[in-house]
Scaffold this motif. Structure first.
Motif, PDB file in Angstrom:
ATOM      1  N   LEU A 141       0.820  -1.211   0.000  1.00 35.66           N
ATOM      2  CA  LEU A 141       0.000   0.000   0.000  1.00 35.66           C
ATOM      3  C   LEU A 141       0.856   1.265   0.000  1.00 35.66           C
ATOM      4  N   LYS A 142       1.938   1.255   0.772  1.00 38.22           N
ATOM      5  CA  LYS A 142       2.824   2.425   0.816  1.00 38.22           C
ATOM      6  C   LYS A 142       3.405   2.717  -0.570  1.00 38.22           C
ATOM      7  N   ILE A 143       3.786   1.675  -1.265  1.00 32.60           N
ATOM      8  CA  ILE A 143       4.342   1.839  -2.615  1.00 32.60           C
ATOM      9  C   ILE A 143       3.242   2.262  -3.583  1.00 32.60           C
ATOM     10  N   HIS A 144       2.079   1.635  -3.469  1.00 32.75           N
ATOM     11  CA  HIS A 144       0.966   1.954  -4.364  1.00 32.75           C
ATOM     12  C   HIS A 144       0.585   3.424  -4.277  1.00 32.75           C
ATOM     13  N   GLU A 145       0.559   3.958  -3.055  1.00 25.56           N
ATOM     14  CA  GLU A 145       0.226   5.373  -2.883  1.00 25.56           C
ATOM     15  C   GLU A 145       1.213   6.289  -3.603  1.00 25.56           C
ATOM     16  N   LYS A 146       2.449   5.844  -3.751  1.00 26.42           N
ATOM     17  CA  LYS A 146       3.487   6.643  -4.399  1.00 26.42           C
ATOM     18  C   LYS A 146       3.395   6.590  -5.926  1.00 26.42           C
ATOM     19  N   ILE A 147       2.665   5.629  -6.464  1.00 21.20           N
ATOM     20  CA  ILE A 147       2.585   5.490  -7.922  1.00 21.20           C
ATOM     21  C   ILE A 147       1.179   5.767  -8.467  1.00 21.20           C
ATOM     22  N   THR A 148       0.261   6.178  -7.589  1.00 15.33           N
ATOM     23  CA  THR A 148      -1.116   6.461  -7.986  1.00 15.33           C
ATOM     24  C   THR A 148      -1.300   7.965  -8.139  1.00 15.33           C
ATOM     25  N   LYS A 149      -1.763   8.388  -9.321  1.00 20.62           N
ATOM     26  CA  LYS A 149      -1.969   9.808  -9.560  1.00 20.62           C
ATOM     27  C   LYS A 149      -3.241  10.335  -8.909  1.00 20.62           C
ATOM     28  N   LYS A 150      -4.301   9.513  -8.874  1.00 23.40           N
ATOM     29  CA  LYS A 150      -5.588   9.972  -8.300  1.00 23.40           C
ATOM     30  C   LYS A 150      -5.875   9.232  -7.033  1.00 23.40           C
TER      31      LYS A 150
END
Length: 150
Positions: A141-150
């Motif tokens: 989740l921490k990584i996903h938040e860094k690669i999600t624009k919206k």
């Protein structure tokens, strides 16, 4: 003889380089914070969401249930109880999606699944099974938040 010495020197240098690359980068503090065992693994509960028996829900009801479904996913992820979720592409098995719960027992996962409005309304049915995987999955989740624009 000179070629043999050069060949031996090459293999020694290569072996030293290889051994340096494979040195452990073990982080005990991180491993403990993720409840990792000596292999860096831990137990989760894997959930397959399948098409449920509810075939009478209207389009509006389905939209509301899916909004609640997505809100629930977000809530469980932020609580650290859900480490992975996502839909399957079209398939012939009626598989709709997966969850990987950060819990050790089927009973704990059943309680979490019961908070999903789409499961409650029988839009989805679930299959739960214990699963053993990398403890690092909790960091997704921490990584996903860094690669999600919206």
């Amino acid at each position: 003889m000179k070629n043999s010495i050069l060949l031996i020197a090459f293999f020694c240098i290569a072996a030293i380089g290889f051994s340096q690359e494979t040195e452990s980068k073990y982080d005990e503090k991180l491993a403990k914070s993720l409840n990792a065992d000596e292999r860096g693994m831990k137990q989760y509960v894997f959930c397959i969401l399948k098409t449920g028996s509810n075939t009478t829900a209207t389009a509006e009801e389905k939209n509301n249930l899916f909004k609640g479904h997505m809100d629930n996913i977000t809530k469980l992820a932020k609580e650290g109880k859900l480490v992975l979720a996502g839909p399957f592409m079209k398939n012939d098995r009626n598989y709709r999606g997966i969850y990987i719960f950060n819990v050790a027992t089927i009973e704990e996962a059943q309680a979490l699944v019961a908070t999903d409005p789409a499961v409650k309304a029988n839009i989805f049915e679930v299959e739960l099974t214990p699963w053993y995987g990398t403890a690092a999955l909790q960091e997704t989740l921490k990584i996903h938040e860094k690669i999600t624009k919206k």
